[in-house]
Design an enzyme around this catalytic site. Sequence first.
Site, PDB file in Angstrom:
ATOM      1  N   CYS A  33       0.552  -1.469  -0.293  1.00  0.00           N
ATOM      2  CA  CYS A  33      -0.004  -0.221   0.145  1.00  0.00           C
ATOM      3  C   CYS A  33       1.134   1.349   0.189  1.00  0.00           C
ATOM      4  O   CYS A  33       0.404   2.120  -0.137  1.00  0.00           O
ATOM      5  CB  CYS A  33      -1.144   0.361   1.286  1.00  0.00           C
ATOM      6  SG  CYS A  33      -2.115  -0.991   1.486  1.00  0.00           S
ATOM      7  N   HIS A  39      -2.061   3.247  -5.866  1.00  0.00           N
ATOM      8  CA  HIS A  39      -3.212   1.813  -6.585  1.00  0.00           C
ATOM      9  C   HIS A  39      -4.041   2.544  -5.886  1.00  0.00           C
ATOM     10  O   HIS A  39      -4.866   3.374  -5.772  1.00  0.00           O
ATOM     11  CB  HIS A  39      -2.326   0.730  -5.927  1.00  0.00           C
ATOM     12  CG  HIS A  39      -3.009   1.155  -4.145  1.00  0.00           C
ATOM     13  ND1 HIS A  39      -2.081   1.358  -2.587  1.00  0.00           N
ATOM     14  CD2 HIS A  39      -3.415  -0.013  -3.300  1.00  0.00           C
ATOM     15  CE1 HIS A  39      -2.456   1.124  -2.098  1.00  0.00           C
ATOM     16  NE2 HIS A  39      -3.174   0.784  -2.057  1.00  0.00           N
ATOM     17  N   HIS A  41      -8.520   1.207  -5.800  1.00  0.00           N
ATOM     18  CA  HIS A  41      -9.949   0.144  -5.621  1.00  0.00           C
ATOM     19  C   HIS A  41     -11.354   1.061  -5.717  1.00  0.00           C
ATOM     20  O   HIS A  41     -10.881   2.089  -5.506  1.00  0.00           O
ATOM     21  CB  HIS A  41      -9.905   0.619  -3.278  1.00  0.00           C
ATOM     22  CG  HIS A  41      -8.679  -0.345  -2.719  1.00  0.00           C
ATOM     23  ND1 HIS A  41      -8.220  -1.322  -2.461  1.00  0.00           N
ATOM     24  CD2 HIS A  41      -7.518   0.690  -1.835  1.00  0.00           C
ATOM     25  CE1 HIS A  41      -7.657  -1.703  -1.729  1.00  0.00           C
ATOM     26  NE2 HIS A  41      -6.728  -0.024  -1.590  1.00  0.00           N
ATOM     27  N   ASP A  79     -14.730  10.280  -5.719  1.00  0.00           N
ATOM     28  CA  ASP A  79     -14.440   8.846  -7.060  1.00  0.00           C
ATOM     29  C   ASP A  79     -13.816  10.037  -7.966  1.00  0.00           C
ATOM     30  O   ASP A  79     -14.028  10.591  -8.490  1.00  0.00           O
ATOM     31  CB  ASP A  79     -16.550   9.165  -7.975  1.00  0.00           C
ATOM     32  CG  ASP A  79     -16.554   8.117  -8.858  1.00  0.00           C
ATOM     33  OD1 ASP A  79     -15.633   7.143  -8.915  1.00  0.00           O
ATOM     34  OD2 ASP A  79     -17.361   8.354  -9.792  1.00  0.00           O
ATOM     35  N   HIS A  80     -12.427   8.713  -8.828  1.00  0.00           N
ATOM     36  CA  HIS A  80     -12.372   8.903  -9.538  1.00  0.00           C
ATOM     37  C   HIS A  80     -10.579  10.058  -9.177  1.00  0.00           C
ATOM     38  O   HIS A  80     -10.381  11.033  -9.983  1.00  0.00           O
ATOM     39  CB  HIS A  80     -12.517   9.424 -10.915  1.00  0.00           C
ATOM     40  CG  HIS A  80     -13.136   8.180 -11.565  1.00  0.00           C
ATOM     41  ND1 HIS A  80     -14.334   7.446 -11.783  1.00  0.00           N
ATOM     42  CD2 HIS A  80     -12.849   7.290 -12.699  1.00  0.00           C
ATOM     43  CE1 HIS A  80     -15.109   6.748 -12.327  1.00  0.00           C
ATOM     44  NE2 HIS A  80     -13.497   6.420 -12.343  1.00  0.00           N
TER      45      HIS A  80
HETATM   46 NI    NI Z   1      -4.765   0.586  -0.501  1.00  0.00          NI
END
Ligand code: NI
Length: 138
Positions: A33, A39, A41, A79-80
């Site tokens: 992480c 990264h 989700h 969001d995004h």
């Molecule tokens: Ni994460």
Amino acid sequence: MIYVTRREVFSSSHRLFNPNFSNEENDRLFGKCNNLNGHGHNYILEVIVAGEVDSQTGYVIDLKVLKEIIKKNVISKVDHKNLNLDVDFLKGKIPTAENIAIGIWDQLIDKLPSGKLYSIKLYETENNYVEYKGKAIN
Ligand code: NI
């Protein structure tokens, strides 16, 4: 007391790291992480409102109204987005599921026209979620 839930989904990126710690310490604490370039989700958010049923409407809260409140105050902001950089209510916080859930609670607590915010559930993965019910009363 009856509980009403609105579920929303949003997709965001983040990187977990504490700028006060060394690279090695961050790596040890956050592992994958802590990936330098982040990264993503697909988060699932559940907003649970508690209250009594209004005798005129039959509702605790109109779910169409709750949906719009969540979209305006939370989804449009996360969001995004990159949760480390783009989100006003996460500035200065490590964007763990815990901190995101607390931030979402703070965004919604004074916005509901009826009922009382009871719980924020935030699923970060299929198997991991956090639940926040506000500050403990001493
Ligand atoms: Ni994460």
